[in-house]
Design an enzyme around this catalytic site. Structure first.
Site, PDB file in Angstrom:
ATOM      1  N   HIS A 204       0.756  -1.186  -0.174  1.00  0.00           N
ATOM      2  CA  HIS A 204       0.019   0.027   0.122  1.00  0.00           C
ATOM      3  C   HIS A 204       0.982   1.325  -0.019  1.00  0.00           C
ATOM      4  O   HIS A 204       0.738   1.952  -0.798  1.00  0.00           O
ATOM      5  CB  HIS A 204      -1.037   0.118   1.165  1.00  0.00           C
ATOM      6  CG  HIS A 204      -1.821   1.084   1.349  1.00  0.00           C
ATOM      7  ND1 HIS A 204      -2.728   1.510   2.126  1.00  0.00           N
ATOM      8  CD2 HIS A 204      -2.002   2.099   0.255  1.00  0.00           C
ATOM      9  CE1 HIS A 204      -3.540   2.361   2.099  1.00  0.00           C
ATOM     10  NE2 HIS A 204      -3.011   2.942   0.865  1.00  0.00           N
TER      11      HIS A 204
ATOM     12  N   HIS B 212       3.517  10.696   0.818  1.00  0.00           N
ATOM     13  CA  HIS B 212       4.486   9.904   1.902  1.00  0.00           C
ATOM     14  C   HIS B 212       5.988  10.230   1.293  1.00  0.00           C
ATOM     15  O   HIS B 212       6.835  10.403   2.432  1.00  0.00           O
ATOM     16  CB  HIS B 212       4.093   8.719   2.157  1.00  0.00           C
ATOM     17  CG  HIS B 212       2.707   8.357   2.558  1.00  0.00           C
ATOM     18  ND1 HIS B 212       2.245   8.883   3.615  1.00  0.00           N
ATOM     19  CD2 HIS B 212       1.638   7.989   1.964  1.00  0.00           C
ATOM     20  CE1 HIS B 212       0.953   8.524   4.027  1.00  0.00           C
ATOM     21  NE2 HIS B 212       0.587   7.877   2.831  1.00  0.00           N
TER      22      HIS B 212
ATOM     23  N   GLU C  90       1.238   8.424  -3.464  1.00  0.00           N
ATOM     24  CA  GLU C  90       1.996   7.859  -2.390  1.00  0.00           C
ATOM     25  C   GLU C  90       3.382   8.686  -2.422  1.00  0.00           C
ATOM     26  O   GLU C  90       3.766   8.883  -1.091  1.00  0.00           O
ATOM     27  CB  GLU C  90       2.334   6.434  -2.615  1.00  0.00           C
ATOM     28  CG  GLU C  90       1.043   5.540  -2.396  1.00  0.00           C
ATOM     29  CD  GLU C  90       0.633   5.430  -1.037  1.00  0.00           C
ATOM     30  OE1 GLU C  90       1.476   5.383  -0.191  1.00  0.00           O
ATOM     31  OE2 GLU C  90      -0.652   5.429  -0.771  1.00  0.00           O
TER      32      GLU C  90
END
Length: 216
Positions: free
Chosen positions: A32, A85, A81
């Site tokens: 993920h 992040h 992502e």
């Protein structure tokens, strides 16, 4: 940030959480994301550029697929992502480029090898239920640390929760550590995955666990 979460999700459960059409979700745990705790979107000017990870493409498609939008332009999930992040993880030298960030996440995923560890412990998708203690014991036996295990709570009339995500925690030196909060750390990790109305949360120790093999 103090630690990184390498989040694996179970594609069948991801599909169950969403009204979107999932086309044949993979029958193995996929990535993920790789998330530093307590920080998000650290550099909005550092745009995702898919050509930087072209050498990683076959592994990315296989191990880090966009489960929900398999046929669409696949790079959207990775862009998300990276923006949210990756730009924060990049304060570490080992993760300070897109290629390093995605490449290191793939490396950690293969090093953890969650799929084969669960199989070795006899934990596989099944219509019968597991106990949380059995799953925790198997994981701590293999890894020597306690990951964070997340489930979908039981729906109306169900008695079991459904396993959805397993997150392994790493120190800034990229060593495995327990995910439980150490003294002096606050654990303000946002609810990571919310699709439609359903949301993953830390699994209950007392409810049985369903590990589904296909989307109902």
């Amino acid at each position: 940030w103090k630690k990184l979460y390498l989040a694996h999700h179970w594609p069948v459960t991801v599909c169950k959480m969403s009204a979107n059409d999932c086309q044949d979700p993979p029958e193995y745990w996929t990535i993920h994301g790789l998330w530093p705790d307590k920080t998000e979107e650290c550099n909005r000017t550092w745009h995702f550029n898919v050509t930087e990870i072209k050498d990683l493409m076959s592994d990315m498609r296989r191990y880090w697929p966009d489960v929900l939008h398999s046929s669409l332009n696949r790079t959207q999930f990775w862009k998300h992502e990276w923006d949210k992040h990756g730009t924060c993880a990049a304060t570490l030298e080992a993760l300070n480029s897109q290629k390093k960030y995605f490449g290191k996440a793939l490396e950690l995923y293969q090093h953890i090898d969650l799929n084969s560890c669960l199989l070795k412990a006899g934990i596989k998708p099944s219509s019968s239920y597991y106990q949380m203690t059995a799953i925790k014991e198997a994981l701590t036996r293999f890894y020597g640390v306690m990951p964070k295990i997340q489930c979908l709570p039981p729906e109306e009339g169900e008695k079991a929760q459904t396993i959805g995500q397993i997150e392994f925690c790493f120190t800034k030196e990229l060593q495995l550590r327990n995910c439980t909060t150490l003294k002096g750390e606050s654990d303000a990790m946002q609810a990571d995955l919310k699709l439609g109305t359903e949301e993953l949360s830390v699994c209950s120790d007392t409810l049985p666990i369903y590990y589904p093999s296909q989307v109902q």
